[in-house]
Write an enzyme that holds these catalytic residues in place. Structure first.
Site, PDB file in Angstrom:
ATOM      1  N   CYS A 107       0.853  -1.181   0.000  1.00  8.85           N
ATOM      2  CA  CYS A 107       0.000   0.000   0.000  1.00  8.85           C
ATOM      3  C   CYS A 107       0.892   1.235   0.000  1.00  8.85           C
ATOM      4  O   CYS A 107       1.734   1.405   0.895  1.00  8.85           O
ATOM      5  CB  CYS A 107      -0.916   0.020   1.221  1.00  8.85           C
ATOM      6  SG  CYS A 107      -1.874   1.550   1.311  1.00  8.85           S
ATOM      7  N   GLY A 108       0.718   2.099  -0.986  1.00 10.23           N
ATOM      8  CA  GLY A 108       1.581   3.264  -1.127  1.00 10.23           C
ATOM      9  C   GLY A 108       1.375   4.326  -0.068  1.00 10.23           C
ATOM     10  O   GLY A 108       2.332   4.817   0.536  1.00 10.23           O
ATOM     11  N   HIS A 109       0.107   4.698   0.184  1.00 12.48           N
ATOM     12  CA  HIS A 109      -0.125   5.772   1.157  1.00 12.48           C
ATOM     13  C   HIS A 109       0.337   5.346   2.545  1.00 12.48           C
ATOM     14  O   HIS A 109       0.884   6.151   3.311  1.00 12.48           O
ATOM     15  CB  HIS A 109      -1.612   6.187   1.163  1.00 12.48           C
ATOM     16  CG  HIS A 109      -2.458   5.460   2.155  1.00 12.48           C
ATOM     17  ND1 HIS A 109      -3.104   4.269   1.867  1.00 12.48           N
ATOM     18  CD2 HIS A 109      -2.768   5.740   3.450  1.00 12.48           C
ATOM     19  CE1 HIS A 109      -3.762   3.860   2.936  1.00 12.48           C
ATOM     20  NE2 HIS A 109      -3.581   4.737   3.910  1.00 12.48           N
TER      21      HIS A 109
END
Length: 402
Positions: A102-104
């Site tokens: 997950c980037g965020h």
């Protein structure tokens, strides 16, 4: 009775979390109180799912969270932290389960780890590399999708993160699987806004998970559909129907994992509006989008891994080249008129190949994604013995009568 004394009495069940958000999308980082699990990171995920999933539900779902909450569990001991290849392992959690990447959340966790000097929380903090000239620290995270390198701007002494500058990470390799693909929508899958049309134009990419990218107008919606809960519910329905259509056998060739060959499915759909939002300086273009993943979860942020996936599609189509970036906004950053969307830049690629209707080509593309993450609080969650809802959690949308 002193409330704090009562909470202290319940401390044996305490789960301690640091609260953050990245362009509006929360990440609840579990730092203390998670049960001991061991072995490889994949094995730890299996143990977490089989034995301790009630804790995921406790911290993510109501009454402590909500259906769109997201979180991360710190895992200091994995096969790659033990070999010295990573500083910290992570398990990403959401209301429907576990994610590979997950980037965020990566942006938020990376910033927190630079600020974490408690050896019980982050045993390998002293091994994080600090560049006094650039005033930034680099760390490597072990995710279920692979190793991810993050760069966190710091104060001059390197002991604290600098929130005035964005955190960045190098995303897992991103592959363009299909561009401008006309997806036939069977009658039973059509939604009202589609009108008389029987197909939708989409692109498909893989970056730790399969994502589908389309434009708001291609789904039959006007621009104001991105505002308000009624529009969201209609978009959720359209996305669910589109994912159902993409489950047909004729699309399986676009959903073969480029690294393993296993056939997967669409995890989420990015609904974009080209040209909407403030364009970052030096960026080639801008787009605002709404990402709906899993079983209808709405991402508040522009999404990190999907930003890399969007770059892979843009690179495959010739819209982006090596060293060029694109600005991606979410509804939150666009609404507030700030430049705090995500900026994604193509670092390198194995080369652009011709995309055909019969298969994937361009990739892998390696993309750097940057964005700002902020602290919002600190929580210690406890469970009272007589609380019937205390041990796990619930989702109002998924309640069923008995």
């Amino acid at each position: 009775m002193d409330v704090m004394d009562e909470v202290s009495r319940l401390n044996k069940s305490a789960i301690t979390c640091v609260e953050t958000h990245t362009v509006g999308m929360p990440c609840r980082i579990i730092i203390k109180g998670y049960p001991s699990v061991c072995g490889s990171l994949a094995s730890q995920r299996d143990q977490a799912s089989e034995k301790y999933d009630y804790i995921r539900k406790r911290v993510i779902l109501e009454p402590r969270g909500h259906s769109d909450m997201f979180g991360a569990i710190l895992r200091p001991d994995t096969e790659f932290t033990e070999s010295g290849e990573a500083h910290m392992g992570l398990l990403y959690i959401h209301s429907r389960g576990y994610s590979k990447m997950c980037g965020h959340a990566t942006l938020a966790v990376s910033r927190f780890l630079v600020d974490a000097h408690d050896p019980d929380v982050f045993p390998k903090r002293h091994l994080v590399k600090f560049d006094p000239v650039k005033q930034e620290s680099k760390l490597v995270l072990h995710t279920l999708g692979g190793l991810v390198e993050a760069t966190v701007p710091t104060t001059p002494d390197g002991r604290r993160s600098d929130p005035s500058r964005p955190v960045s990470f190098v995303a897992l390799p991103a592959y363009a699987m299909a561009t401008d693909l006309e997806v036939s929508i069977p009658p039973e899958c059509r939604w009202p806004e589609l009108g008389s049309r029987a197909s939708v134009s989409v692109s498909i990419a893989y970056c730790s998970a399969f994502s589908c990218q389309t434009q708001l107008g291609d789904l039959g919606f006007p621009a104001d559909a991105l505002h308000g809960s009624v529009g969201f519910e209609k978009l959720r329905h359209a996305v669910a129907q589109l994912k159902m259509a993409l489950g047909g056998s004729e699309y399986q060739r676009f959903l073969k994992c480029p690294t393993t060959g296993a056939v997967g499915s669409i995890f989420g759909v990015m609904i974009g509006v080209k040209g909407l939002g403030n364009q970052a300086e030096g960026s080639k273009g801008v787009e605002t989008g709404l990402y709906i993943f899993a079983d209808g979860v709405i991402d508040r942020s522009p999404t990190g891994s999907v930003a890399a996936a969007r770059n892979a599609i843009a690179f495959a189509k010739g819209d982006l080249d090596i060293g060029e970036s694109w600005t991606y906004h979410c509804l939150v950053s666009n609404a507030y008129g700030k430049k705090q969307g995500f900026d994604a830049k193509v670092l390198r690629s194995e080369g652009r190949k011709e995309l055909t209707r019969g298969g994937f080509a361009a990739g892998p593309v390696v993309v750097e994604v940057q964005g700002n993450a902020y602290y919002t609080g600190y929580h210690t969650f406890v469970v009272e013995e007589d609380d019937p809802l205390g041990d796990g959690g619930f989702s109002l949308e998924l309640l069923s009568s008995r």
